[in-house]
Design a protein around this motif. Structure first.
Motif, mmCIF file in Angstrom:
data_model
loop_
_atom_site.group_PDB
_atom_site.id
_atom_site.type_symbol
_atom_site.label_atom_id
_atom_site.label_comp_id
_atom_site.label_asym_id
_atom_site.label_seq_id
_atom_site.Cartn_x
_atom_site.Cartn_y
_atom_site.Cartn_z
ATOM 1 N N ARG A 79 0.830 -1.212 0.000
ATOM 2 C CA ARG A 79 0.000 0.000 0.000
ATOM 3 C C ARG A 79 0.858 1.252 0.000
ATOM 4 N NH1 ARG A 79 -4.510 1.805 4.461
ATOM 5 N NH2 ARG A 79 -5.433 3.494 3.228
ATOM 6 N N LEU A 80 1.929 1.236 0.792
ATOM 7 C CA LEU A 80 2.820 2.396 0.820
ATOM 8 C C LEU A 80 3.494 2.586 -0.538
ATOM 9 C CD1 LEU A 80 4.189 4.683 2.388
ATOM 10 C CD2 LEU A 80 5.988 3.063 3.041
ATOM 11 N N LEU A 81 3.885 1.491 -1.186
ATOM 12 C CA LEU A 81 4.491 1.601 -2.507
ATOM 13 C C LEU A 81 3.543 2.269 -3.502
ATOM 14 C CD1 LEU A 81 6.302 -1.857 -2.814
ATOM 15 C CD2 LEU A 81 7.380 0.400 -2.747
ATOM 16 N N ASP A 82 2.271 1.912 -3.442
ATOM 17 C CA ASP A 82 1.288 2.528 -4.338
ATOM 18 C C ASP A 82 1.136 4.012 -4.059
ATOM 19 O OD1 ASP A 82 0.822 0.115 -5.562
ATOM 20 O OD2 ASP A 82 -0.943 -0.386 -4.334
ATOM 21 N N VAL A 83 1.084 4.371 -2.774
ATOM 22 C CA VAL A 83 0.908 5.779 -2.399
ATOM 23 C C VAL A 83 2.113 6.602 -2.844
ATOM 24 C CG1 VAL A 83 0.819 7.353 -0.413
ATOM 25 C CG2 VAL A 83 -0.650 5.328 -0.462
ATOM 26 N N LEU A 84 3.306 6.082 -2.634
ATOM 27 C CA LEU A 84 4.510 6.812 -3.024
ATOM 28 C C LEU A 84 4.621 6.920 -4.544
ATOM 29 C CD1 LEU A 84 7.128 5.407 -0.462
ATOM 30 C CD2 LEU A 84 5.874 7.556 -0.360
ATOM 31 N N ALA A 85 4.254 5.870 -5.253
ATOM 32 C CA ALA A 85 4.293 5.915 -6.718
ATOM 33 C C ALA A 85 3.331 6.964 -7.252
ATOM 34 C CB ALA A 85 3.976 4.546 -7.290
ATOM 35 N N THR A 86 2.154 7.039 -6.673
ATOM 36 C CA THR A 86 1.166 8.039 -7.093
ATOM 37 C C THR A 86 1.694 9.450 -6.848
ATOM 38 O OG1 THR A 86 -0.654 6.524 -6.600
ATOM 39 C CG2 THR A 86 -1.192 8.868 -6.752
ATOM 40 N N ALA A 87 2.466 9.625 -5.784
ATOM 41 C CA ALA A 87 3.026 10.939 -5.454
ATOM 42 C C ALA A 87 4.303 11.238 -6.241
ATOM 43 C CB ALA A 87 3.313 11.019 -3.958
ATOM 44 N N GLY A 88 4.731 10.297 -7.083
ATOM 45 C CA GLY A 88 5.931 10.515 -7.894
ATOM 46 C C GLY A 88 7.226 10.341 -7.132
ATOM 47 N N ILE A 89 7.211 9.578 -6.030
ATOM 48 C CA ILE A 89 8.400 9.350 -5.225
ATOM 49 C C ILE A 89 8.962 7.978 -5.547
ATOM 50 C CG2 ILE A 89 9.295 9.096 -2.881
ATOM 51 C CD1 ILE A 89 7.160 11.052 -1.942
ATOM 52 N N ALA A 90 10.178 7.940 -6.074
ATOM 53 C CA ALA A 90 10.807 6.685 -6.459
ATOM 54 C C ALA A 90 11.316 5.945 -5.229
ATOM 55 C CB ALA A 90 11.963 6.948 -7.418
ATOM 56 N N VAL A 91 11.138 4.629 -5.232
ATOM 57 C CA VAL A 91 11.500 3.788 -4.098
ATOM 58 C C VAL A 91 12.398 2.655 -4.575
ATOM 59 C CG1 VAL A 91 10.632 2.364 -2.213
ATOM 60 C CG2 VAL A 91 9.296 4.327 -3.000
ATOM 61 N N ALA A 92 13.381 2.301 -3.752
ATOM 62 C CA ALA A 92 14.254 1.165 -4.045
ATOM 63 C C ALA A 92 14.232 0.214 -2.860
ATOM 64 C CB ALA A 92 15.680 1.645 -4.293
ATOM 65 N N PRO A 93 14.408 -1.076 -3.095
ATOM 66 C CA PRO A 93 14.448 -2.019 -1.974
ATOM 67 C C PRO A 93 15.687 -1.800 -1.125
ATOM 68 C CG PRO A 93 15.033 -3.115 -4.027
ATOM 69 C CD PRO A 93 14.564 -1.751 -4.394
ATOM 70 N N GLY A 94 15.522 -1.894 0.189
ATOM 71 C CA GLY A 94 16.652 -1.816 1.098
ATOM 72 C C GLY A 94 16.932 -3.178 1.682
ATOM 73 N N GLY A 95 17.675 -3.227 2.765
ATOM 74 C CA GLY A 95 17.946 -4.498 3.412
ATOM 75 C C GLY A 95 16.711 -5.052 4.095
ATOM 76 N N GLY A 96 16.483 -6.361 3.993
ATOM 77 C CA GLY A 96 15.326 -6.975 4.623
ATOM 78 C C GLY A 96 14.032 -6.477 4.007
ATOM 79 N N GLU A 97 13.110 -6.041 4.863
ATOM 80 C CA GLU A 97 11.814 -5.532 4.411
ATOM 81 C C GLU A 97 11.812 -4.020 4.230
ATOM 82 O OE1 GLU A 97 9.061 -7.396 3.611
ATOM 83 O OE2 GLU A 97 10.529 -9.020 3.776
ATOM 84 N N ALA A 98 12.951 -3.401 4.404
ATOM 85 C CA ALA A 98 13.012 -1.935 4.336
ATOM 86 C C ALA A 98 12.940 -1.441 2.898
ATOM 87 C CB ALA A 98 14.285 -1.432 4.997
ATOM 88 N N LEU A 99 12.506 -0.205 2.773
ATOM 89 C CA LEU A 99 12.502 0.524 1.505
ATOM 90 C C LEU A 99 13.433 1.728 1.647
ATOM 91 C CD1 LEU A 99 8.639 0.545 0.893
ATOM 92 C CD2 LEU A 99 10.311 -0.992 -0.162
ATOM 93 N N GLU A 100 13.979 2.175 0.533
ATOM 94 C CA GLU A 100 14.866 3.339 0.547
ATOM 95 C C GLU A 100 14.407 4.354 -0.473
ATOM 96 O OE1 GLU A 100 18.868 2.039 -0.031
ATOM 97 O OE2 GLU A 100 18.949 0.924 1.863
ATOM 98 N N ASP B 72 15.657 7.996 -2.070
ATOM 99 C CA ASP B 72 16.757 8.944 -2.181
ATOM 100 C C ASP B 72 16.328 10.356 -1.804
ATOM 101 O OD1 ASP B 72 18.758 7.208 -2.896
ATOM 102 O OD2 ASP B 72 18.467 7.464 -5.052
ATOM 103 N N GLY B 73 17.261 11.101 -1.206
ATOM 104 C CA GLY B 73 17.001 12.495 -0.869
ATOM 105 C C GLY B 73 16.471 12.670 0.537
ATOM 106 N N ASP B 74 16.095 13.883 0.843
ATOM 107 C CA ASP B 74 15.615 14.243 2.182
ATOM 108 C C ASP B 74 14.097 14.367 2.140
ATOM 109 O OD1 ASP B 74 15.479 15.008 4.789
ATOM 110 O OD2 ASP B 74 16.226 17.043 4.470
ATOM 111 N N LYS B 75 13.414 13.233 2.087
ATOM 112 C CA LYS B 75 11.959 13.225 1.908
ATOM 113 C C LYS B 75 11.229 12.628 3.102
ATOM 114 C CE LYS B 75 12.086 12.890 -3.162
ATOM 115 N NZ LYS B 75 13.536 12.737 -3.394
ATOM 116 N N ALA B 76 11.857 12.608 4.261
ATOM 117 C CA ALA B 76 11.238 11.976 5.426
ATOM 118 C C ALA B 76 9.904 12.625 5.788
ATOM 119 C CB ALA B 76 12.193 12.027 6.620
ATOM 120 N N GLU B 77 9.845 13.961 5.791
ATOM 121 C CA GLU B 77 8.597 14.637 6.163
ATOM 122 C C GLU B 77 7.483 14.337 5.174
ATOM 123 O OE1 GLU B 77 9.170 18.775 6.759
ATOM 124 O OE2 GLU B 77 10.528 18.529 8.470
#
Length: 336
Positions: A232-253, A255-260
């Motif tokens: 669900r989070l992947l879909d929401v981020l994709a809709t917002a135009g935020i690119a996501v890459a797999p991290g270690g384990g179940e984490a996602l990464e 790029d950039g300072d997009k925490a907020e």
């Protein structure tokens, strides 16, 4: 201020320093970084007139070192803590320096107190530990109350209290408007100390910039995200135009300072987050990234290197606080 212009040093066919041009400015701590063999010590020796440049120029407050009268009152330096006559006491070592530079003898007591060696002032230097030798070398650099300080690996041999002391001392010197130029291989300490960085590799200038900009330009920053609602989070981020890459384990990464932005999107769509943590590269990581092609000696993590063994004797790859009793050392001894 220290000004280098096209500074070059050759030893036969070996170019130790290659056309260096930069300025070490007052009021900040300038860190001097580079791999082993990069030319840092040679550069510092040329600043002090110990080595003669093959080409180029280096000036201290507009003058060459040999033009300075009583040079310790202009620039104080620690290049080699072992460069002390072992048969002299700490006091007499500093007294000789003071007499040669027109500095009152009372200044010796002041700097011994500053570096914490008053209790061993009459002991011979040959009995000093490495850390005590470093403190004595720093005392010599401070002796003339100079406007410029230059330190090569000043924390070698110091315990944690000593490291904390020299870090605060350098910050105090810079805050007083002095020029502070320091070389070190201890990246974690440099990250806590330096405001500006000059980085060289194989004698060439690689960077001359602020600490923050150096890290930003030579490393990757990203946001690490973990959630039980991954798809669900992947879909929401994709809709917002935020690119996501797999991290270690179940984490996602991301790029950039997009925490907020990620946190706000997750809250808006009622997505539970187990982790939302900005990951910023360290100075060490940025340094390794920039100097990867400039390292002269490579270790191989315990595995034998390919190819023939080097000749006998050739250099191999190498792995590599405010103190009690400290007092303000910039006294008014010149008024006496």
């Amino acid at each position: 201020m220290i000004e280098l212009s096209g500074l070059t040093k050759r030893y036969g066919e070996k170019v130790a320093v290659n056309d260096l041009t930069f300025t070490v400015r007052p009021g900040i701590i300038t860190g001097f970084l580079g791999p082993n063999g990069a030319g840092k010590s040679t550069t510092m020796r040329m600043v002090l007139g110990l080595d003669r440049p093959t080409a180029g120029d280096v000036r201290i407050d507009g003058r060459h070192y040999h033009e300075l009268k009583d040079p310790l009152t202009y620039i104080g330096a620690l290049l080699d803590a072992k460069a002390v006559h072992g048969g002299r006491s700490a006091y007499h070592h500093l007294l000789c320096l003071a007499q040669a530079n027109g500095i009152p003898a009372r200044r010796v007591h002041e700097v011994l107190d500053t570096v914490g060696l008053t209790a061993v002032a009459k002991k011979k230097a040959k009995g000093f530990s490495l850390g005590m030798g470093q403190r004595l070398g720093i005392a010599g650099a401070l002796l003339g109350d100079p406007r410029i300080l230059m330190f090569d690996e000043p924390v070698n041999g110091l315990d944690p209290e000593g490291i904390h002391w020299i870090r605060n001392l350098m910050k105090t010197l810079a805050a007083q408007g002095r020029t502070v130029f320091v070389s070190s291989h201890l990246m974690s300490e440099m990250a806590l100390t330096a405001d500006h960085l000059v980085v060289i590799g194989q004698g060439r200038l690689l960077a001359d910039t602020s600490m923050a900009r150096f890290i930003a330009e030579n490393s990757r920053s990203y946001v690490r995200v973990r959630t039980p609602q991954r798809e669900r989070l992947l879909d929401v981020l994709a809709t917002a135009g935020i690119a996501v890459a797999p991290g270690g384990g179940e984490a996602l990464e991301v790029d950039g300072d997009k925490a907020e932005a990620i946190g706000e999107l997750a809250a808006r769509h009622q997505i539970t987050l187990h982790e939302l943590s900005p990951q910023r590269a360290s100075l060490e990581e940025a340094f390794m990234q920039l100097t990867a092609e400039s390292v002269e000696y490579h270790a191989h993590d315990g595995q034998p290197a390919a190819g023939p063994l080097p000749p006998q004797g050739q250099a191999q790859g190498q792995a590599q606080g405010q103190g009690q009793g400290q007092r303000p050392w910039g006294s008014d001894w010149r008024k006496g």
